[in-house]
Design an enzyme around this catalytic site. Structure first.
Site, PDB file in Angstrom:
ATOM      1  CD  GLU B  53      -2.434   1.627   2.742  1.00  0.00           C
ATOM      2  OE1 GLU B  53      -2.498   0.718   3.549  1.00  0.00           O
ATOM      3  OE2 GLU B  53      -3.263   2.583   2.410  1.00  0.00           O
ATOM      4  CG  ASP B 118       8.122   9.402  14.144  1.00  0.00           C
ATOM      5  OD1 ASP B 118       9.099  10.324  13.787  1.00  0.00           O
ATOM      6  OD2 ASP B 118       7.049   9.979  14.223  1.00  0.00           O
ATOM      7  CG  ASP B 120       8.713  15.320  16.208  1.00  0.00           C
ATOM      8  OD1 ASP B 120       8.096  15.347  15.082  1.00  0.00           O
ATOM      9  OD2 ASP B 120       8.885  16.316  16.811  1.00  0.00           O
TER      10      ASP B 120
END
Ligand code: SF4
Ligand code: ZN
Lengths: 506, 417
Positions: B53, B118, B120
């Site tokens: 996808e 991830d 940040d």
């Protein structure tokens, strides 16, 4: 009659693992009782089974259902404990009596073994149909395995592990252990302290010296990895032997998961047997809502103290579960209850010890006090109904109070009706308001209850509420912490606690 | 170490690329082929890309899920035609996601995906004083570099992963993609546990003591060893968050174990305001030694051991990376593809390593200028070194994949006998 209901339900084909053999034939030809004995002897050689091969032999339809229900009771109790965040130790104490009664496993008795074996496979059939059911079943069966494992002697445990033939059961060499000893000790030191209660550093060291470590892919003990309870290096986890159960349980869960998917794929073949499907269906729906508790002993907590007046006292009413409170307030507001509500409340009150005379008094007071109904009308239209409920009219059945399962299987209340279970029937706002203000639960408690409601586990929600409003589990005897699936059990337990607290003050 | 002064890549509106800039980028610069090969684990189109996808995000806010592409050419054409602001990579399914409409949603099953992490910058905001909000500079980027260092070691040493790459998120964070076969196969529950293993600091909560169990798990011992040398430089000197006395009361003192010591320090710092973080850090030991009475020397040793542990926990509390839970725990989660353009900054989301600083990231506008200046040769732009780095990584991934496929075939043959 008995002969007719005997059904050979338990052949390999039905249980799905080996579909290919003898199509169209229904029974595994003549297994003699001697062979049967030997089979279970070998299956339970180490007291505990991994259920790797499907059962053989015959059982009756009655056994089929009863055995399944008994196992279901155990699994539901476990599921409820898990949902209520009980520790493994607590679960053991809560579930043990039930286990001994319904699924004894350390016996040599053939029937017990057959029951354990069959019931497991029957429930596979019930719970293979959806991902949700499968996960639930795997979770509670795995927990059951762990519980039983911990209840065995260490000799039996070792024997069991040996029979398993698990992949990767490789102990590391002394050299490797030596090389990694700092890291290995660091990792398990706190588990030794908190799980094995080795408070003393020397004792821990000694234990460590003796302990063997198993090296296996970290994925196999992923929960321990997440909790940082194993040392991992280059993709391998170093599992101390005392944590081995985690690995075994994990393997069991994987095996079961595969087997359930397989069973699901072969289940259409069962359609031939139109007698099994309704039972299976019945079992699997029952499982999601409640269990099959039967309590004949209700009314003990309040012998002779419930009458048409005292039932309104707060000392009594504060012990009511939410469904009963709801009915009482509906009755008060409308001076009437519709049929379903009348039945539900009347049986509940009967269950808490209100006799028939007091009941008639109670209902006629309630119905006539609004001024809309005359005593004559009550006598004419309702008296019979309440006498009937007490077995004094009609076919004279001594009706039992409804359990949650019955309550939840009846039609839902429509506008102006008050029967049913508020955890299912009220909208979130109304329920939240009641939980937070009516019962003064704190926000995280409210969330926890609503969580269960959302999962449609109403009786778990109700049991949680019971614990939260009764001083948490600390307040209750641990063996009184089982799942509540009957409004009268809710009442009984609450009333007993209340009396105990009262006695303590005096 | 010298640092440039607050060189920010601020997200002023108008700074980002236009739609025609994006068109240009997809046409001439975006490395479709290496990306395709990477996600496919082989140059020849196979399940891993055909059933993969991809989602596109548009300026309008529209978000189009369930795209999938059969070939590099189609991949490029479709992206070029749709010209999204950015696109994201999701899971490999049992069927091509683009047939989603014609198959039941329930039949779509995610099978595999790279494990992603991830990090940040805003997670460090409580200890970051050099910049705030969307801004970053080379000083605060050290938080991210250090996070990468800690995670890298754990991935290699603990989990045995080898094929992973870090990608600049375009503004103030970084994504890690782990391509090892074993990592791609992890279930959601397993991903969650890997994350739990890594996430030591669940919330960089200011007013709670971390109070980690002793002895530390070896992963923590090692992480502490990595972080400790930087603590003085980054936290105590450069960011100096505890010069602010309220901050010191709220996040430094709350990390200590002893009520009396906290009282003593509070009083001292109230009468001597605005002492630097470094001074305050050493005040702790100094006042503990001079102001507190210890009934016995063994009690005293215990006290200082405990204090030392608190300080260790504080190092982890301030510097240990916190990973985003949502991104990692779900196989189906989508994450921005490498080499996309950050819509606000115009930065290219290039592959990076621990030495990277945000001002090194090429910007689309500059790349366009470079292209014009050198006759449209990508090789001569500042993007090329990053393309090389990525290609190398892709080669490594495909080589491994080939080898393991071969091994599996051999195993199969073996097991037939
Ligand atoms: S769960 Fe049972 S006892 Fe509780 S409110 Fe619902 S019906 Fe009543
Ligand atoms: Zn900065």
């Amino acid at each position: 009659m008995f002969r007719q209901s005997k059904r050979r339900v338990a052949n390999r084909r039905n249980f799905g693992d080996q579909v290919s053999r003898t199509p169209g034939k229904f029974i595994l030809n003549g297994i003699t009782s001697e062979e049967e004995k030997q089979l279970y002897q070998s299956l339970y050689e180490s007291k505990l089974s991994f259920y790797e091969v499907p059962p053989k032999g015959e059982i009756t339809l009655e056994q089929f259902e009863l055995w399944a229900i008994d196992r279901l009771k155990v699994l539901l109790e476990i599921e409820s404990c898990v949902q209520r965040n009980k520790t493994a130790k607590e679960i053991e104490i809560i579930v043990k009596p039930l286990l001994q009664k319904l699924l004894p496993f350390t016996t040599e008795d053939l029937q017990d073994r057959k029951k354990d074996y069959y019931s497991h496979f029957i429930l596979r059939l019930c719970f293979c149909r959806s991902k949700e059911l499968r996960e639930k079943f795997i979770r509670s069966e795995t927990m059951l395995l762990k519980l039983r494992f911990n209840m065995m002697t260490s000799r039996d445990q070792a024997k069991f592990v040996q029979t398993l033939n698990l992949p990767f059961l490789q102990f590391i060499s002394d050299e490797e252990k030596e090389q990694l000893s700092t890291q290995l000790y660091q990792t398990i030191s706190s588990s030794l302290q908190f799980q094995l209660n080795l408070t003393d550093e020397t004792a821990r060291r000694q234990y460590f010296e003796q302990e063997k470590f198993i090296k296996l892919p970290f994925e196999s003990v992923i929960e321990l990895v997440g909790a940082r309870q194993v040392f991992i290096k280059k993709g391998y986890a170093y599992l101390p032997q005392f944590q081995q159960l985690n690995h075994i349980a994990n393997e069991f869960a994987n095996m079961l998961s595969l087997a359930l998917t397989k069973t699901y794929q072969t289940i259409p073949r069962l359609n031939e047997d139109d007698r099994l499907l309704p039972i299976l269906h019945h079992l699997s729906t029952g499982y999601t809502i409640t269990n099959f508790q039967q309590h004949d002993q209700f009314g003990q907590a309040s012998q002779g103290e419930i009458n048409a007046k005292s039932v309104y006292s707060s000392a009594i009413q504060e012990n009511f579960p939410l469904c009963a409170k709801n009915l009482m307030s509906g009755l008060k507001e409308n001076h009437h209850l519709r049929y379903q509500g009348r039945q539900q409340l009347s049986f509940f009150l009967k269950g808490i010890g209100m006799d028939v005379d007091e009941a008639l008094q109670f209902w006629s007071d309630a119905f006539t006090s609004g001024g809309q109904m005359t005593q004559e009308k009550f006598n004419k239209e309702y008296r019979y109904n309440f006498r009937h409920n007490y077995g004094l009219e009609g076919n004279r059945i001594n009706y039992k109070p409804w359990d949650c399962r019955t309550i939840l299987s009846r039609p839902r209340p429509s506008r102006g009706e008050y029967h049913g279970c508020p955890y299912r029937d009220w909208n979130v706002d109304k329920l939240t308001l009641e939980l937070s203000q009516g019962m003064s639960l704190n926000p995280s408690q409210v969330t926890s209850v609503l969580d269960s409601v959302q999962r449609t586990e109403y009786t778990i929600a109700c049991t949680k509420v019971f614990e939260m409003t009764h001083g948490g589990s600390a307040n209750t005897e641990i063996n009184d912490q089982s799942h509540i699936a009957h409004p009268n059990l809710y009442y009984e337990r609450s009333r007993q606690l209340q009396k105990k607290a009262g006695a303590a003050i005096k | 170490m010298t640092t440039s002064v607050a060189q920010t890549s601020e997200s002023k509106p108008g700074n980002g690329p236009s739609t025609s800039d994006m068109q240009y980028y997809y046409q001439y610069l975006y490395p479709f082929k290496p990306i395709f090969t990477w996600l496919n684990h082989s140059p020849k189109p196979g399940r891993d890309m055909i059933n993969r996808e991809l989602a596109m995000a548009f300026r309008s806010g529209a978000y189009k899920r369930y795209n999938s592409f059969d070939s590099v050419q189609e991949f490029k054409n479709q992206i070029q035609r749709a010209n999204p602001d950015r696109f994201e990579i999701g899971a490999i399914y049992n069927k091509p996601p683009r047939n989603m409409d014609s198959i039941l949603k329930a039949e779509m099953k995610p099978l595999e995906k790279e494990v992603v992490f991830d990090i940040d910058m805003d997670d460090y905001d409580s200890y970051r004083t050099c910049c705030s909000g969307a801004s970053v500079c080379s000083k605060c980027w050290k938080f991210i570099s250090l996070a990468m260092k800690v995670i890298n070691v754990a991935l290699v040493e603990d989990f045995g992963y080898e094929d992973f790459i870090w990608v600049f998120s375009g503004r103030r964070g970084a994504h890690c993609w782990v391509s090892d076969k074993r990592s791609r196969l992890l279930s959601d529950i397993q991903r969650r546990s890997v994350l739990d293993y890594m996430n030591v600091v669940r919330e960089r909560n200011l007013d709670k003591r971390l109070n980690l169990k002793r002895p530390y798990h070896p992963h923590l011992t090692r992480s502490l060893d990595i972080l400790k040398p930087y603590f003085v430089e980054i936290i105590l000197r450069e960011q100096d968050p505890w010069r602010d006395d309220d901050m010191a009361f709220g996040s430094l003192l709350t990390g200590l174990h002893d009520k009396n010591l906290i009282e003593v320090l509070k009083r001292y710092w109230k009468s001597n305001p605005r002492r630097s973080s470094e001074q305050k850090w050493s005040d702790i030991d100094a006042l503990a030694a001079s102001q507190l009475k210890h009934p016995s020397s063994s009690k005293k040793t215990d006290f200082f051991n405990k204090l030392h542990e608190c300080k260790e926990d504080l190092v982890l509390a301030t510097l240990y990376p916190k990973l985003d839970v949502e991104v990692t725990k779900q196989t189906i989660h989508l994450l921005k593809a490498p080499f996309c353009i950050h819509p606000a900054t115009g930065n290219v989301c290039v592959p990076i390593n621990e030495t990277f600083i945000p001002s090194n990231a090429p910007k689309l506008i500059e790349l366009q200028r470079e292209m014009e200046a050198n006759g449209n040769k990508v090789e001569n732009t500042s993007l090329q070194p990053f393309l090389d780095q990525f290609q190398q990584f892709v080669n490594q991934v495909t080589r491994k994949e080939l080898a393991s496929a071969k091994r599996e075939r051999e195993d199969d043959v073996d097991s037939q006998f």
